[in-house]
Write an enzyme that holds these catalytic residues in place. Structure first.
Site, short mmCIF file in Angstrom:
data_model
loop_
_atom_site.label_atom_id
_atom_site.label_comp_id
_atom_site.label_asym_id
_atom_site.label_seq_id
_atom_site.Cartn_x
_atom_site.Cartn_y
_atom_site.Cartn_z
CD GLU A 176 0.13 -1.33 3.10
OE1 GLU A 176 0.57 -2.17 2.30
OE2 GLU A 176 0.03 -1.53 4.33
CB CYS A 281 15.59 -9.07 0.95
SG CYS A 281 15.61 -9.65 -0.74
P1 NAD Z 1 5.89 -5.98 5.18
O1 NAD Z 1 6.00 -7.35 5.69
O2 NAD Z 1 5.57 -4.89 6.14
O3 NAD Z 1 4.77 -5.88 4.04
C1 NAD Z 1 4.73 -6.80 2.98
C2 NAD Z 1 3.29 -6.98 2.55
O4 NAD Z 1 2.54 -7.50 3.65
C3 NAD Z 1 2.62 -5.69 2.12
O5 NAD Z 1 1.87 -5.96 0.96
C4 NAD Z 1 1.75 -5.32 3.30
O6 NAD Z 1 0.56 -4.67 2.91
C5 NAD Z 1 1.42 -6.66 3.94
N1 NAD Z 1 1.29 -6.61 5.40
C6 NAD Z 1 1.93 -5.77 6.26
N2 NAD Z 1 1.59 -6.07 7.53
C7 NAD Z 1 0.73 -7.11 7.48
C8 NAD Z 1 0.04 -7.88 8.47
N3 NAD Z 1 0.17 -7.63 9.78
N4 NAD Z 1 -0.75 -8.88 8.07
C9 NAD Z 1 -0.89 -9.17 6.76
N5 NAD Z 1 -0.27 -8.46 5.78
C10 NAD Z 1 0.54 -7.46 6.12
O7 NAD Z 1 7.25 -5.67 4.38
P2 NAD Z 1 7.72 -4.31 3.74
O8 NAD Z 1 8.09 -3.37 4.84
O9 NAD Z 1 6.77 -3.85 2.69
O10 NAD Z 1 9.04 -4.79 2.98
C11 NAD Z 1 10.29 -4.89 3.60
C12 NAD Z 1 10.56 -6.30 4.04
O11 NAD Z 1 10.48 -7.18 2.94
C13 NAD Z 1 11.97 -6.49 4.59
O12 NAD Z 1 11.91 -7.31 5.73
C14 NAD Z 1 12.71 -7.18 3.46
O13 NAD Z 1 13.81 -7.95 3.85
C15 NAD Z 1 11.63 -8.03 2.91
N6 NAD Z 1 11.92 -8.45 1.56
C16 NAD Z 1 12.31 -9.74 1.38
C17 NAD Z 1 12.64 -10.18 0.12
C18 NAD Z 1 13.11 -11.59 -0.08
O14 NAD Z 1 13.29 -11.97 -1.22
N7 NAD Z 1 13.31 -12.39 0.95
C19 NAD Z 1 12.55 -9.31 -0.98
C20 NAD Z 1 12.12 -8.00 -0.76
C21 NAD Z 1 11.81 -7.59 0.52
#
Ligand code: NAD
Length: 482
Positions: A176, A281
């Site tokens: 979002e 990541c």
């Molecule tokens: P996030 O976990 O906050 O959000 C990811 C998704 O989950 C979003 O679409 C969000 O709307 C949803 N979300 C958030 N909180 C939620 C909840 N409580 N319940 C259900 N859905 C929820 O992650 P972010 O801050 O958008 O991205 C950064 C994170 O992503 C970092 O930890 C990074 O390491 C990780 N990441 C990992 C990879 C990988 O390949 N392992 C790649 C890119 C990013």
């Protein structure tokens, strides 16, 4: 507002949702550039119905026909690269060059999808006289992809071309915080000839994700984001009997041996820790310097100082992220670590959510900055006397996305490659992202579920096998199996 409200895309049309409105903020200057509805169950339900209606026709044509859309999509990504990169830059804060690099990676994945007819063929064998077994790859149905803020175009494209080319219909739930690029991707897919309803977007946050995990009409879910939410999605999705692959956060270790090439190691490490403002990541986050390494640390600091906010360093995603990152630096300093390069308090023309490159030495493995994901342009340096101590630190991490070793010794490189507890390992490379057709995915708490999200591994995730046994000439070739 520069852009109107960012709407859901369902059945090829913009559909206004009715959830609460969230501001979409440009992190470069803090301006509100759009708003997005936080959709709930009704929107997910609508998208599933639409994707389900589109499934029969889309899965009913051949793989060779389906990939024609992706040949065109690749061309459109290339033609629209400048415009898409500018949009990513605006909503995410990364530099234009970094934004372009993620579109280029989306192009590479799309090229892989175009090659699927060559590599995803089924198998056939005469298993007994006159009797054949064959296996065919069959799409799953409606699938969903949930993405994070840090790669608004690349991460959605980790899943879109492969899943859809293999015959599935899809719902994307983008972050979002960065909804705009996703809608532009939907337009490009439409222009490439993808039939309406095959690809849909539902914007939102937690409620939309929970609705996806619970919806009986969704067969498989991929998630990329933090480990905390990856665990929730994996548990909730699998308990609802879905196939789930959930990629989580990371704490990537770079093990630097005293014989490492100083200039090469320093420039790679500085680029790895600061690329996308450390919001990758795969970013270098913890460095373990083995033995006498001051000459390399000095060069890393010098390289870090050439990375300037607003020039070759983008912003972090939000004021909250800036405060979180800076609080990690301050806590490490208070615990006795030494801040060699300090990026706290950065701003560009007094605006934006910037953190400058930060190098911290004398970090101890029990400090929070040594083990937790900081997700900013910060390098925590620990020192050890032996490579085995360094490997023990790397192995002790809960995460396991990436690990790299810097050395000019093939023997030592091989030793660390074998011992590292990470899904993606680098030798003299700061960001060891596998290129297609090799797949992307970590280990430990960086990934839940089997297989990887891209490359050949993704073919298994997005399809199921149908095994057929055929007797062609029952009369003439009788044996025990007849
Ligand atoms: P996030 O976990 O906050 O959000 C990811 C998704 O989950 C979003 O679409 C969000 O709307 C949803 N979300 C958030 N909180 C939620 C909840 N409580 N319940 C259900 N859905 C929820 O992650 P972010 O801050 O958008 O991205 C950064 C994170 O992503 C970092 O930890 C990074 O390491 C990780 N990441 C990992 C990879 C990988 O390949 N392992 C790649 C890119 C990013």
């Amino acid at each position: 507002m520069k852009y109107p409200i960012t709407e859901n895309i369902i059945g090829g049309k913009p559909i206004l949702s009715n959830g609460d409105l969230l501001d979409v903020v440009c992190p470069l200057d803090g301006e509100v550039i759009s708003q997005v509805h936080l959709s709930g169950r009704a929107a997910v339900d609508e998208a599933v119905k639409t994707a389900n209606n589109a499934f029969e026709a889309w899965s009913g044509i051949t793989l060779k026909e389906r990939v024609q859309v992706f040949f065109k999509y690749k061309q459109l990504l290339e033609e629209n690269m400048a415009e898409l990169s500018a949009l990513i830059h605006e909503e995410n804060g990364k530099t234009i060059g970094e934004a372009k690099a993620e579109v280029e990676k989306a192009v590479e994945i799309t090229e892989f999808a175009c090659s699927l007819p060559q590599i995803a063929a089924g198998e056939i064998q005469e298993v007994s006289r006159g009797v054949e077994c064959r296996s065919d790859r069959v799409p799953l149905g409606v699938v969903a992809s949930i993405s994070p803020f840090n790669f608004p175009a690349m991460v959605p494209n980790w899943t879109i071309p492969n899943a859809i080319a293999l015959g599935n219909t899809m719902i994307l739930k983008p972050s979002e915080q960065v909804p705009l690029s996703a809608n532009r991707i939907a337009e490009l897919l439409h222009d490439a000839g993808l039939p309406d309803g095959v690809f849909n977007i539902v914007h939102g946050g937690q409620e939309a994700v929970e609705a996806i995990c619970d919806h009986p009409g969704i067969e498989a879910v991929t998630f990329v984001g933090s480990t905390k939410v990856a665990k929730i999605v994996y548990q909730r999705g699998t308990s609802n009997l879905k196939r789930v692959l959930a990629l989580g956060g990371a704490k990537n270790h770079l093990i630097v041996l005293p014989d490492a090439h100083p200039e090469m190691a320093a420039s790679n490490i500085a680029a790895s820790m600061t690329g996308c403002a450390g919001q990758r990541c795969m970013a270098a986050s913890a460095m373990v310097a083995v033995g006498e390494s001051d000459h390399i640390v000095e060069k890393i600091c010098a390289a870090a100082k050439t990375i300037i906010p607003g020039e070759n360093l983008g912003s972090v995603i939000s004021q909250a992220a800036k405060e979180r990152i800076e609080s990690y630096i301050t806590a490490a300093e208070e615990q006795g670590a030494k801040v060699l390069v300090d990026g706290r308090g950065a701003a560009v023309n007094g605006k934006g959510f910037y953190v400058g490159p930060t190098v911290i030495d004398n970090v101890k493995p029990d400090m929070k900055i040594a083990s937790e994901e900081v997700f900013g342009p910060v390098l925590a340096i620990m020192r050890t006397d032996t490579v085995d101590e360094a490997i023990a630190i790397e192995n002790g991490s809960d995460y396991g996305n990436a690990a790299s070793v810097f050395t000019q010794s093939g023997k030592m490189a091989r030793y660390v490659m074998d011992k590292a507890s990470a899904g993606m390992v680098g030798v003299n490379i700061g960001v060891p992202v596998p290129r297609e057709p090799f797949s992307f995915g970590g280990w430990n708490e960086s990934k839940f579920g089997s297989g990887d999200i891209t490359g050949k591994s993704s073919i298994d995730f997005w399809t199921k096998l149908k095994k057929t046994t055929i007797k062609w000439n029952p009369e003439s070739r009788v044996n025990w199996m007849s």
